[in-house]
Each structure stands twice: as C-alpha cells, then as structure tokens.
Enzyme design. Structure first.
Site, PDB file in Angstrom:
ATOM      1  N   SER A 177       0.862  -1.180   0.000  1.00 46.37           N
ATOM      2  CA  SER A 177       0.000   0.000   0.000  1.00 46.37           C
ATOM      3  C   SER A 177       0.894   1.224   0.000  1.00 46.37           C
ATOM      4  O   SER A 177       2.083   1.154   0.346  1.00 46.37           O
ATOM      5  CB  SER A 177      -0.890  -0.005   1.251  1.00 46.37           C
ATOM      6  OG  SER A 177      -1.511   1.253   1.454  1.00 46.37           O
ATOM      7  N   TYR A 208      -2.026  -1.461  10.566  1.00 40.48           N
ATOM      8  CA  TYR A 208      -2.147  -1.689   9.118  1.00 40.48           C
ATOM      9  C   TYR A 208      -0.897  -1.167   8.410  1.00 40.48           C
ATOM     10  O   TYR A 208      -0.318  -1.861   7.562  1.00 40.48           O
ATOM     11  CB  TYR A 208      -3.395  -0.994   8.595  1.00 40.48           C
ATOM     12  CG  TYR A 208      -3.615  -1.170   7.103  1.00 40.48           C
ATOM     13  CD1 TYR A 208      -4.128  -2.363   6.602  1.00 40.48           C
ATOM     14  CD2 TYR A 208      -3.310  -0.152   6.206  1.00 40.48           C
ATOM     15  CE1 TYR A 208      -4.335  -2.529   5.236  1.00 40.48           C
ATOM     16  CE2 TYR A 208      -3.509  -0.311   4.848  1.00 40.48           C
ATOM     17  CZ  TYR A 208      -4.021  -1.497   4.368  1.00 40.48           C
ATOM     18  OH  TYR A 208      -4.209  -1.658   3.018  1.00 40.48           O
TER      19      TYR A 208
END
Length: 267
Positions: free
Chosen positions: A142, A155
């Site tokens: 990401s 995350y």
C-alpha cells in the site's frame, strides 16, 4: 512478463482489488485462474464472471490463517491443475482506530491475515516455483507501506513489513528466475474501506485502475508498482521533505478531537 497463457493464483479474490485483478488477468488472456478467499459464495460469483470470458477458473475456499488447510489446498491445486506461474497476495484486512483505543484481537487479525497468511502461501508456492525455475510473486502492499498514517498504525506496520519481505525475497529468489514485485495502491474504493473514515484531500482509486496498473507493471518488469499520481507525489514529497509530509498526514487524518474521557488516564 506476458501473462497470456499463464496460470495465476490470486488470494483475496472474492472482492475488491483481488477480484479486479482476476477479471483483468482474464481479459488479458491468462489461461487459468485459481481464486482463493474464505467466502465460497462470493468466489463462485467471481468465477462465473471469469468463466464467461472463456478462462478456466478454479475456486479454493481457504482460510489463509490455517497453515495445514492452505498446504493441502496448494498441493492439490498444483497436482490437479499444473504449475502456477503467478502468485498475487492480495488478501488483507484493515482496522482504523487511534492507537490508544486499539484492541489486541483486531491487531492480531491484521497481522495474521496481512503477514502470516501471505507468508504461509508464499512459502508453499515459492518452493515449487524455484523447482520449476519460473515464477512471479506479487505482494500487495500500500502507499501506507511508504508513509505511515495516523489511525492506521498496525495496518501501516504490516504494509511496511510487506515491502521488506518483498525486497528480501527478491534478492533470494532472483537466481532461481523467480521475480518478486510489490504493488502499492493508494486509497482504493473497496468493501474493505467502506467503514473507514477517508483521509482529507485523497481522491480514491478504483480497483480496476489498480488491476490495470499491475498488468502494465508486469509488462514493464517493474519491481515496485506505485499506482496513481497521488502515490508518486506523496513518495517524492516524503523523500524531499519527510517532516512536511508528516504534517500533511497528520492534518489529513481523521483524528478525534481531544475530549474528556476519550483516553484512559494512565498517570
């Protein structure tokens, strides 16, 4: 890499980016798709779409946090459907919460799915790719694997770890003709982020844009694939002025206002 005529295994394929990658691979001429996710019904729906495109598709309803289950599924798939040329590790979960309000079960779920699940299936598939001296492993990280974001601490940590994992594997497997690629989308409009408060000024991408960027990056031989102008701008900004990007991220994050009783008194 030309994906035409290849066999690809995609985790997290029942929705979001994984589903979009499966459909894009099918449209671009992949020969066979092995789709992995926990939701059997959703997998069947995606498989029906892909079958309509004339591509052979097999669904594997597997929980990646269960190593024995994954081992059996991969061994059977390789035996019954032949070598896997491309592995796309797309399964992931995200919880958004200020760190002081985090709960261990949510942290464990993110680590278990985003890291341990990826490790489990990658080890099984990579060993076989090395034996056949051919393969590509795509790990979906990401933009938060480059710039950590407030309210997304765990995350972000898992996505940073995926980049380190990918870099280490790239060096180890290169001599065996196995490539390792990291895909770094920015905020993408999927089911996974519907419950997340979006960051200010960020324009979400579509899963289809991410899937197309992956196919283009594979053709170019890229090691890291940043998706979208926002990602490129953010990464360059972080290289040139990391202190400024931290201020931007803090301003953009949906942080709660200080309120009495919001955090426990730990004095």
């Amino acid at each position: 890499m030309d994906i035409r005529g290849k066999t690809a295994l995609i985790t997290g394929a029942s929705r979001g980016i994984g589903r979009a990658i499966a459909l894009e691979f099918a449209a671009q001429g992949v020969n066979r798709l092995l789709l992995v996710a926990r939701d059997r019904q959703r997998l069947a729906e995606v498989a029906a779409e892909i079958s309509a495109l004339g591509v052979d598709v097999i669904t594997l309803a597997v929980d990646l946090s269960q190593p024995i289950e994954v081992n059996i599924a991969v061994a059977r798939a390789w035996r019954d459907h032949g070598p896997i040329h491309i592995l796309v590790n797309c399964a992931g979960v995200a919880h958004q919460v200020p760190f002081l309000q985090t709960r261990l079960p949510q942290v464990q779920e993110e680590i278990s799915t985003n890291l341990i699940g990826m490790y489990t299936i990658t080890r099984l598939v990579a060993r076989r790719m090395v034996a056949q001296r051919e393969g590509v492993i795509v790990n979906v990280s990401s933009l938060m694997g480059k710039l950590a974001a407030p309210t997304m601490a765990t995350y972000s940590a898992t996505k940073f770890a995926i980049l380190g994992f990918s870099q280490a594997l790239r060096g180890e497997l290169a001599s065996h003709n196995v490539r390792v690629i990291a895909l770094l989308p920015s905020l993408t409009d999927t089911d996974m982020v519907r419950h997340i408060k979006w960051f200010r000024w960020v324009v979400p991408m579509t899963p289809q844009q991410v899937a197309r960027a992956l196919v283009s990056g594979l053709a170019k031989g890229s090691n890291e694939i940043l998706v979208g102008w926002q990602s490129h701008l953010a990464v360059w900004g972080n290289r040139l002025a990391p202190w400024f990007m931290e201020k931007v991220l803090s301003a953009a994050a949906p942080l709660p206002k200080n309120q009495p009783g919001l955090y426990p008194d730990l004095r």
